[in-house]
Motif scaffolding. Structure first.
Motif, PDB file in Angstrom:
ATOM      1  N   VAL A  99      17.173  13.675 129.516  1.00  0.00           N
ATOM      2  CA  VAL A  99      16.763  14.455 130.569  1.00  0.00           C
ATOM      3  C   VAL A  99      15.385  13.603 131.125  1.00  0.00           C
ATOM      4  CG1 VAL A  99      15.624  16.567 131.182  1.00  0.00           C
ATOM      5  CG2 VAL A  99      17.315  16.554 129.190  1.00  0.00           C
ATOM      6  N   ARG A 196      23.697  18.116 129.860  1.00  0.00           N
ATOM      7  CA  ARG A 196      22.398  18.256 129.075  1.00  0.00           C
ATOM      8  C   ARG A 196      22.092  19.015 128.160  1.00  0.00           C
ATOM      9  NH1 ARG A 196      21.639  19.031 134.196  1.00  0.00           N
ATOM     10  NH2 ARG A 196      20.118  20.792 133.718  1.00  0.00           N
ATOM     11  N   ASP A 199      18.222  19.503 127.217  1.00  0.00           N
ATOM     12  CA  ASP A 199      17.260  19.875 128.237  1.00  0.00           C
ATOM     13  C   ASP A 199      16.366  21.024 127.456  1.00  0.00           C
ATOM     14  OD1 ASP A 199      15.902  20.933 130.219  1.00  0.00           O
ATOM     15  OD2 ASP A 199      17.622  20.894 131.741  1.00  0.00           O
TER      16      ASP A 199
END
Length: 288
Positions: A99, A196, A199
């Motif tokens: 990220v 992701r 994240d």
């Protein structure tokens, strides 16, 4: 946290969820009597894909090496995946992407170029938003404020469509097709989680929604994915009533996870008249 463990679920969970949705008849297999579980058996998926049952079992258990693109394509065909589902499958099979964060805040930067914000704010009559794939609303115009939510009055963390759909008290009034809005919103977050899974903001959001909404928990467990592109959307406003619009999304150059969403009405339609009424009231914020 519930959100953390859920986002960490990867390829195996998705394969199990998807094969449960496919019947033998869907893929041309003969019926075999009563089944203990819905959908296809592991050995049936393995046969359709051209894998050994042992290798497919290891895929579902997370013990296999990253499958090749050819195997993923074959899995997509066997499990009758659409384009968004295939993209999600590819994301789940890859190592999680790092990220990109700001050094000061430690979170992903969501700063918009001033010109992008200006483009949104100058769109006339039609509600327009810039959103990221966590459903954060980063920019809006006056019609969006009048019809959808009074974004300027909200705290930054509350400018998030997933929070508003699942946690706001008036969500079902604003979104008359709430069930569909809820399902597609979860699907968009699932797509983001596939890209992701680590994240931190997304992890916190999923955890918050999981704790706050039983409907969210059920939909999240279904592993549905959705790519926001275009389609119909209805809003309900206390002054003009139901407004049936169509939305289109446009990728913001230089920001892969930002999209411009513009809602339009057919010329001469009641919805167009409603938008003009809101425009003539100087964009008075929606009573939310």
């Amino acid at each position: 946290m519930a959100g953390t463990s859920t986002i960490s679920d990867r390829l195996g969970d998705y394969l199990r969820a998807r094969r449960a949705l496919v019947s033998p008849a869907d893929v041309g297999l003969p019926p075999t009597g009563r089944r203990r579980v819905p959908g296809l058996r592991r050995e049936e998926v393995a046969e359709l894909v051209g894998l050994s049952t042992d290798y497919y079992v290891r895929l579902e258990q997370g013990r296999a090496d990253r499958p090749s693109d050819q195997v993923l394509d074959a899995l997509g065909r066997a499990l009758r995946l659409g384009s968004a589902e295939r993209a999600h499958l590819q994301d789940l099979a890859r190592p999680p992407r790092p990220v990109r964060t700001t050094a000061a805040a430690g979170v992903r930067s969501e700063v918009l170029r001033p010109a992008v914000r200006q483009v949104v704010e100058t769109v006339p009559v039609s509600p327009a938003l810039v959103m990221n794939d966590r459903s954060d609303v980063l920019a809006w115009n006056r019609p969006a404020t009048a019809l959808i939510a009074d974004f300027p009055s909200l705290a930054p963390r509350e400018r998030n469509m997933a929070r508003r759909i699942f946690l706001a008290a008036d969500a079902r009034e604003v979104h008359p097709d709430w069930d569909e809005a809820a399902r597609t919103t979860v699907g968009v977050l699932r797509m983001a989680a596939g890209r992701r899974p680590n994240d931190p903001e997304l992890v916190r959001l999923v955890g918050e929604l999981s704790l706050g909404s039983a409907v969210f928990r059920k939909l999240w467990a279904g592993h549905h994915v959705h790519e926001k592109t275009h389609g119909p959307k209805r809003f309900r406003h206390p002054v003009v009533g139901d407004v049936a619009l169509t939305y289109e999304t446009f990728q913001v150059p230089g920001a892969a996870h930002h999209v411009l969403v513009v809602y339009t009405a057919p010329p001469g339609s009641p919805a167009e008249q409603a938008l003009h009424i809101l425009d003539r009231t100087d964009g008075a914020p929606a009573a939310r």
